[in-house]
Design a protein around this motif. Structure first.
Motif, PDB file in Angstrom:
ATOM      1  N   UNK A 134       0.792  -1.252  -0.118  1.00  7.12           N
ATOM      2  CA  UNK A 134       0.027   0.073   0.031  1.00  7.12           C
ATOM      3  C   UNK A 134       0.989   1.092  -0.020  1.00  7.12           C
ATOM      4  N   UNK A 135       0.199   2.519  -0.513  1.00  9.31           N
ATOM      5  CA  UNK A 135       0.845   3.618  -0.233  1.00  9.31           C
ATOM      6  C   UNK A 135      -0.222   4.396   0.712  1.00  9.31           C
ATOM      7  N   UNK A 136       0.544   4.484   1.867  1.00  5.41           N
ATOM      8  CA  UNK A 136      -0.322   5.051   3.018  1.00  5.41           C
ATOM      9  C   UNK A 136      -0.659   6.611   2.908  1.00  5.41           C
ATOM     10  N   UNK A 137      -0.326   7.308   2.223  1.00  5.12           N
ATOM     11  CA  UNK A 137      -0.155   8.916   2.215  1.00  5.12           C
ATOM     12  C   UNK A 137      -1.029   9.251   0.809  1.00  5.12           C
ATOM     13  N   UNK A 138      -1.765  10.434   1.085  1.00  6.33           N
ATOM     14  CA  UNK A 138      -2.525  10.782  -0.030  1.00  6.33           C
ATOM     15  C   UNK A 138      -1.872  11.346  -1.158  1.00  6.33           C
ATOM     16  N   UNK A 139      -2.321  11.810  -2.110  1.00  2.00           N
ATOM     17  CA  UNK A 139      -1.453  12.489  -3.433  1.00  2.00           C
ATOM     18  C   UNK A 139      -2.570  13.000  -4.216  1.00  2.00           C
ATOM     19  N   UNK A 140      -2.143  13.801  -5.078  1.00  3.17           N
ATOM     20  CA  UNK A 140      -3.015  14.466  -6.207  1.00  3.17           C
ATOM     21  C   UNK A 140      -2.811  13.675  -7.500  1.00  3.17           C
ATOM     22  N   UNK A 141      -1.470  13.610  -7.677  1.00  2.00           N
ATOM     23  CA  UNK A 141      -0.957  12.778  -9.031  1.00  2.00           C
ATOM     24  C   UNK A 141      -0.926  11.599  -8.662  1.00  2.00           C
ATOM     25  N   UNK A 142      -2.004  10.535  -9.103  1.00  8.00           N
ATOM     26  CA  UNK A 142      -2.062   9.127  -9.000  1.00  8.00           C
ATOM     27  C   UNK A 142      -3.005   8.610  -9.919  1.00  8.00           C
ATOM     28  N   UNK A 143      -2.826   7.352  -9.968  1.00 13.50           N
ATOM     29  CA  UNK A 143      -3.980   6.661 -10.623  1.00 13.50           C
ATOM     30  C   UNK A 143      -4.418   5.542  -9.874  1.00 13.50           C
ATOM     31  N   UNK A 144      -5.660   5.550  -9.621  1.00 14.48           N
ATOM     32  CA  UNK A 144      -6.202   4.491  -8.442  1.00 14.48           C
ATOM     33  C   UNK A 144      -5.606   5.027  -7.219  1.00 14.48           C
ATOM     34  N   UNK A 145      -5.070   3.789  -6.677  1.00 15.62           N
ATOM     35  CA  UNK A 145      -4.330   4.176  -5.253  1.00 15.62           C
ATOM     36  C   UNK A 145      -2.777   4.311  -5.389  1.00 15.62           C
ATOM     37  N   UNK A 146      -2.535   4.620  -6.672  1.00 21.86           N
ATOM     38  CA  UNK A 146      -0.856   4.537  -6.910  1.00 21.86           C
ATOM     39  C   UNK A 146      -0.384   5.895  -7.205  1.00 21.86           C
ATOM     40  N   UNK A 147       0.348   6.471  -6.563  1.00 21.98           N
ATOM     41  CA  UNK A 147       0.953   7.809  -6.733  1.00 21.98           C
ATOM     42  C   UNK A 147       2.046   7.436  -8.069  1.00 21.98           C
ATOM     43  N   UNK A 148       2.017   8.588  -8.862  1.00 23.84           N
ATOM     44  CA  UNK A 148       2.905   8.491 -10.071  1.00 23.84           C
ATOM     45  C   UNK A 148       4.243   8.397  -9.685  1.00 23.84           C
ATOM     46  N   UNK A 149       4.706   8.954  -8.622  1.00 23.31           N
ATOM     47  CA  UNK A 149       5.925   8.719  -8.275  1.00 23.31           C
ATOM     48  C   UNK A 149       6.444   7.073  -8.212  1.00 23.31           C
ATOM     49  N   UNK A 150       5.464   6.316  -7.960  1.00 23.65           N
ATOM     50  CA  UNK A 150       6.124   4.868  -7.807  1.00 23.65           C
ATOM     51  C   UNK A 150       6.534   4.395  -8.871  1.00 23.65           C
ATOM     52  N   UNK A 151       6.062   4.766 -10.055  1.00 26.81           N
ATOM     53  CA  UNK A 151       6.789   4.446 -11.255  1.00 26.81           C
ATOM     54  C   UNK A 151       8.042   4.759 -11.492  1.00 26.81           C
ATOM     55  N   UNK A 152       8.520   5.880 -10.984  1.00 27.57           N
ATOM     56  CA  UNK A 152       9.828   6.452 -10.779  1.00 27.57           C
ATOM     57  C   UNK A 152      10.869   5.467 -10.324  1.00 27.57           C
ATOM     58  N   UNK A 153      10.349   4.679  -9.374  1.00 32.89           N
ATOM     59  CA  UNK A 153      11.221   3.872  -8.690  1.00 32.89           C
ATOM     60  C   UNK A 153      11.667   2.592  -9.489  1.00 32.89           C
ATOM     61  N   UNK A 154      10.722   2.225 -10.425  1.00 27.97           N
ATOM     62  CA  UNK A 154      11.145   1.306 -11.545  1.00 27.97           C
ATOM     63  C   UNK A 154      12.189   1.838 -12.667  1.00 27.97           C
ATOM     64  N   UNK A 155      11.879   3.081 -12.888  1.00 26.12           N
ATOM     65  CA  UNK A 155      12.651   3.889 -14.042  1.00 26.12           C
ATOM     66  C   UNK A 155      14.248   3.880 -13.412  1.00 26.12           C
ATOM     67  N   UNK A 156      14.225   3.952 -12.034  1.00 25.13           N
ATOM     68  CA  UNK A 156      15.650   3.928 -11.509  1.00 25.13           C
ATOM     69  C   UNK A 156      16.503   2.794 -11.900  1.00 25.13           C
TER      70      UNK A 156
END
Length: 315
Positions: A134-156
């Motif tokens: 889970x991603x326990x914190x709120x966000x504006x930039x998200x899809x469903x319950x997934x913040x867009x930041x999460x995809x960057x971790x894979x990009x790394x």
């Protein structure tokens, strides 16, 4: 000795030339290398330091992301108008733009990062929907319950492999055909979804990976010569590094596994296998941009080609 140093030819082709801001340092590093090569122990030390410098440069995008995770966890205001995840996302977009504008990242690397961001976000959407984490914190930039930041971790991960490929001048012996590699990668990606409903085939996928890469060696150049290691070992070592990084991610509460909701604990070691399989997908994507070049010749032959030329750049 002074005559000998002056007679040395100019630096040979450099991985640093891929990043224009680094080109100005090639000649200076060449001169430093000539000095360090005078004794065996200084040459060994210098090669070790070069390896560390190249690894740090390869980790540039991922290192910034991890630093931001730690920094925001420690210092970001809890009730700020902009949520922490959104701040992280905007920061990494700014970092991406700065790297491209400053020509510290190539457009080929940026393409790998974008593709892996899409692939990773799609998997995140499914995994969070079935409660894997889970991603326990709120966000504006998200899809469903997934913040867009999460995809960057894979990009790394894609960024790291792509940069290593250039920095270490990868060559391969007994490399599998890319069609076989792509087929395995598709099977791995499908299994990340399907194992929630049918039999988990990861052990079969491990066996296929061992069969596919079992005879493959990667030849990498730290300084004046190529060294070799089994590609499987390299993938396992990188997977271990990613697992350590994931522990940082959960410790900073950037994401959490169900077992960590009531208090942090280390990510189970069996997640190392998941990262290994995911790394194969990343490797396959990078191989579509950087065609695996065949290793030709022995170290002795390569040494003969660069005899008297201590000139491979630091980065």
């Amino acid at each position: 000795m002074h005559h000998k140093l002056r007679s040395q030819p100019k630096p040979i082709a450099s991985a640093a030339a891929n990043w224009p801001p680094l080109r100005r340092f090639i000649a200076a590093e060449h001169r430093l290398g000539l000095v360090m090569a005078q004794r065996r122990w200084t040459a060994g030390l210098y090669e070790f330091l070069r390896f560390g410098a190249k690894q740090a440069w390869a980790c540039l995008f991922g290192g910034i992301a991890v630093a931001l995770m730690i920094g925001t966890w420690r210092f970001y205001p809890q009730h700020a108008a902009l949520a922490r995840y959104d701040f992280l996302f905007l920061c990494m977009l700014a970092v991406q733009a700065a790297l491209l504008i400053g020509r510290l990242e190539t457009w080929e690397e940026a393409r790998v990062i974008l593709i892996y961001h899409v692939v990773g976000t799609a998997m995140e959407l499914f995994k969070t929907s079935v409660g894997s984490w889970i991603y326990p914190e709120p966000s504006i930039f998200h899809i469903g319950g997934v913040p867009l930041f999460s995809g960057i971790m894979y990009s790394c991960i894609g960024s790291y492999i792509s940069r290593c490929w250039r920095l270490f001048d990868f060559r391969f012996s007994q490399h599998p055909r890319r069609l076989s590699l792509i087929t395995l990668s598709i099977a791995i990606y499908v299994n990340f979804f399907s194992h929630h409903y049918v039999v988990d085939l990861r052990w079969l996928l491990f066996a296929c990976a061992a069969w596919l890469f079992g005879r493959t060696s990667v030849h990498f150049r730290v300084w004046t010569r190529h060294r070799a290691m089994p590609l499987l070992l390299g993938l396992v070592l990188v997977s271990l590094f990613i697992w350590f990084t994931e522990n940082i991610g959960t410790f900073t509460k950037t994401w959490l596994y169900p077992s960590q909701r009531l208090g942090w604990s280390m990510v189970p070691i069996d997640k190392l296998g998941s990262w290994f399989l995911l790394l194969i997908i990343s490797y396959a994507l990078v191989s579509l941009v950087n065609a695996p070049l065949k290793w030709r010749g022995t170290d002795a032959q390569r040494d003969h080609e660069v005899a008297g030329r201590i000139s491979v750049p630091t980065l």
